[in-house]
Design an enzyme around this catalytic site. Structure first.
Site: not given
Length: 533
Positions: A281, A346-348
């Site tokens: 992000h 998160d969400e790498t």
């Protein structure tokens, strides 16, 4: 001081006799709730008494502790416009029954059952006493006091009020304390920017319903929203976009703005937790400093106005990445009065090797700790990292379709867990299939659905004692304005306040619906957008 305590004891004793308030333990109090008094979140015990109190008869606020003066001033700011008479604030307490007329007493009892956020409120025709386990408890008692004349009050003192010199309060005895220590709301100001004044509005909403945390999601792919003087391009370049906007002028907070928000929140006993989302992000940061922060994956296209995730990651092999993160945390931590810094996590992207992610997160934890703060991260993917301190908190968001190994991993290693179950606590999820605002990737989240759940029981196998609290979240991919945000927040935010504050055994949907109507009328009078049940 001894005289103050002695007088206050006499005052409390007198009010106890006048209101026939019996001493009950929490288990018995849970059965003594008068649902005709529409307080949200529902207190542990509400016992309505005979009689009423005219608000105009309150002429003096007595504070038994200097630290309560600011709270007394906030009460005065609300009451004075209604009664057209200023309230005197005195560092004292009533000394006899004849002194009780017109008294609102604020005091602290550090031994009060229920902890530092507990309070007791007693009101009768003579006056009102609010006793808290600390200044926090007193403040929450004041929020309940305001709801006793909800038809005439507002979120803040400069909002429109329904005037009337004959405002009457019920005689009542209330005893209350929260279920969870962490009662939060996350506002995504990266995908959609909100001004300082708009964030203050949100803080007022939270305080009214006894939330004690505002989690600000300050950075993401679409925009960097906090000024870091040692890295000026973060706001010169990285703040100039948002979802659906290729230009977003001045869409960031200066450090002075941030300090102003922290101070405003602190004065309402709401703690701001800033989130600097890493290592994913980070498109806005990479576009600002590509040489230092970018090395693989998709090119840092800018401006980025979409809503895809897993499209960016910091460059792990470049030591400048760690200097960047240290500088950012240092600047933000120095202006954050709370204990925590949220680092996302998160969400790498799929191209990130787990070894690299683990190394980064362990160093990130050290950096956060070196600036006197404790790290919080989303359990997905942070729960996959071995070697983190048990002091680091995990925030759970995943649903039943992708749940819940990483959350259980963190809890098993001693970390406390904040519950933000997406199809219960995410306020960007659509109410129903007919809505145009919101998303449906986690299903639908109706008013009833967001209310009817137990944070300590929703994850099979999770030790209930590991649940530190509850946090609602509003991601802003589909939000274009504060009106949109209000619509997605209300009334689900009120229900989630009750999930976080009220004991599970006391909550039931029918009682909530009966009390909700008064709150919706309250919102309507102030022009706040909401979803009608």
């Amino acid at each position: 001081m001894l005289r103050v305590v002695t007088h206050l004891t006499l005052f409390l004793s007198c009010l106890t006799l006048l209101t026939a308030c019996s001493q009950q333990d929490t288990q018995n109090e849970a059965k003594q709730v008068d649902k005709a008094i529409h307080v949200m979140p529902l207190p542990v015990s509400v016992m309505k008494q005979e009689g009423t109190l005219a608000l105009a008869n309150i002429s003096t606020i007595y504070v038994a502790d200097e630290q309560l003066t600011d709270i007394a001033t906030q009460v005065s700011d609300i009451v004075t416009p209604l009664t057209n008479q200023p309230l005197n604030i005195k560092k004292s307490s009533a000394s006899s029954l004849s002194d009780l007329a017109g008294a609102l007493v604020l005091s602290i009892d550090s031994d009060l059952s229920g902890g530092v956020e507990a309070y007791k409120l007693s009101a009768n025709s003579q006056g009102v006493v609010i006793v808290g386990g600390s200044a926090k408890g007193v403040y929450w008692g004041v929020q309940t006091f305001k709801q006793l004349f909800l038809e005439h009050t507002s979120f803040h003192s400069d909002a429109p009020l329904k005037q009337g010199s004959n405002v009457m309060l019920p005689a009542v005895s209330i005893s209350d304390h929260p279920r969870f220590a962490h009662r939060g709301f996350m506002l995504d100001v990266s995908r959609q920017f909100f001004t300082v004044e708009e964030v203050k509005q949100v803080i007022d909403y939270l305080a009214m319903y006894k939330f004690n945390v505002l989690h600000l999601h300050l950075t993401d792919d679409q925009g960097w929203r906090i000024d870091i003087p040692s890295w000026p391009k973060l706001t010169e370049i990285g703040s100039n976009a948002a979802v659906g906007q290729t230009s977003c002028k001045n869409c960031f907070y200066t450090l002075e703005d941030y300090e102003e928000l922290v101070h405003y929140a602190d004065s309402r006993f709401v703690t701001i937790i800033p989130e600097i989302d890493v290592p994913g992000h980070v498109r806005a940061a990479q576009a600002s400093y590509p040489d230092e922060l970018y090395c693989d994956g998709d090119a840092p296209e800018w401006p980025y106005t979409g809503i895809k995730v897993k499209i960016s990651s910091l460059c792990f092999k470049n030591e400048a990445t760690y200097q960047f993160f240290d500088d950012v945390v240092k600047a933000v931590a120095a202006r954050t009065t709370g204990d925590f810094i949220h680092i996302g996590g998160d969400e790498t992207p799929d191209w990130v090797a787990h070894e690299d992610y683990t190394t980064f997160m362990l160093r990130a934890e050290q950096i956060v700790n070196s600036h006197g703060k404790t790290m919080i991260g989303w359990t997905d993917d942070l729960g996959s990292v071995h070697g983190l301190s048990a002091n680091t908190l995990g925030q759970h968001w995943t649903t039943e379709t992708s749940c819940c190994e990483t959350t259980l991993n963190m809890a098993s290693r001693g970390s406390r867990i904040i519950m933000s179950h997406a199809n219960k606590a995410y306020l960007d999820i659509k109410y129903d299939e007919n809505e145009t605002l919101g998303q449906d990737w986690a299903g639908l989240n109706s008013i009833q659905n967001s209310y009817q759940w137990d944070p300590q029981a929703i994850i099979p196998g999770l030790n209930p004692d590991a649940v530190y609290g509850v946090e609602a979240a509003l991601w802003t991919e589909t939000i274009d304005s504060m009106s949109d945000a209000q619509y997605m927040m209300f009334p689900r935010l009120i229900g989630l306040a009750e999930v976080a504050w009220t004991q599970q055994s006391q909550r039931d949907w029918q009682s909530y619906v009966e009390r909700l109507d008064a709150q919706l009328n309250f919102l309507s009078r102030q022009g706040i957008n909401f979803k009608a049940p």
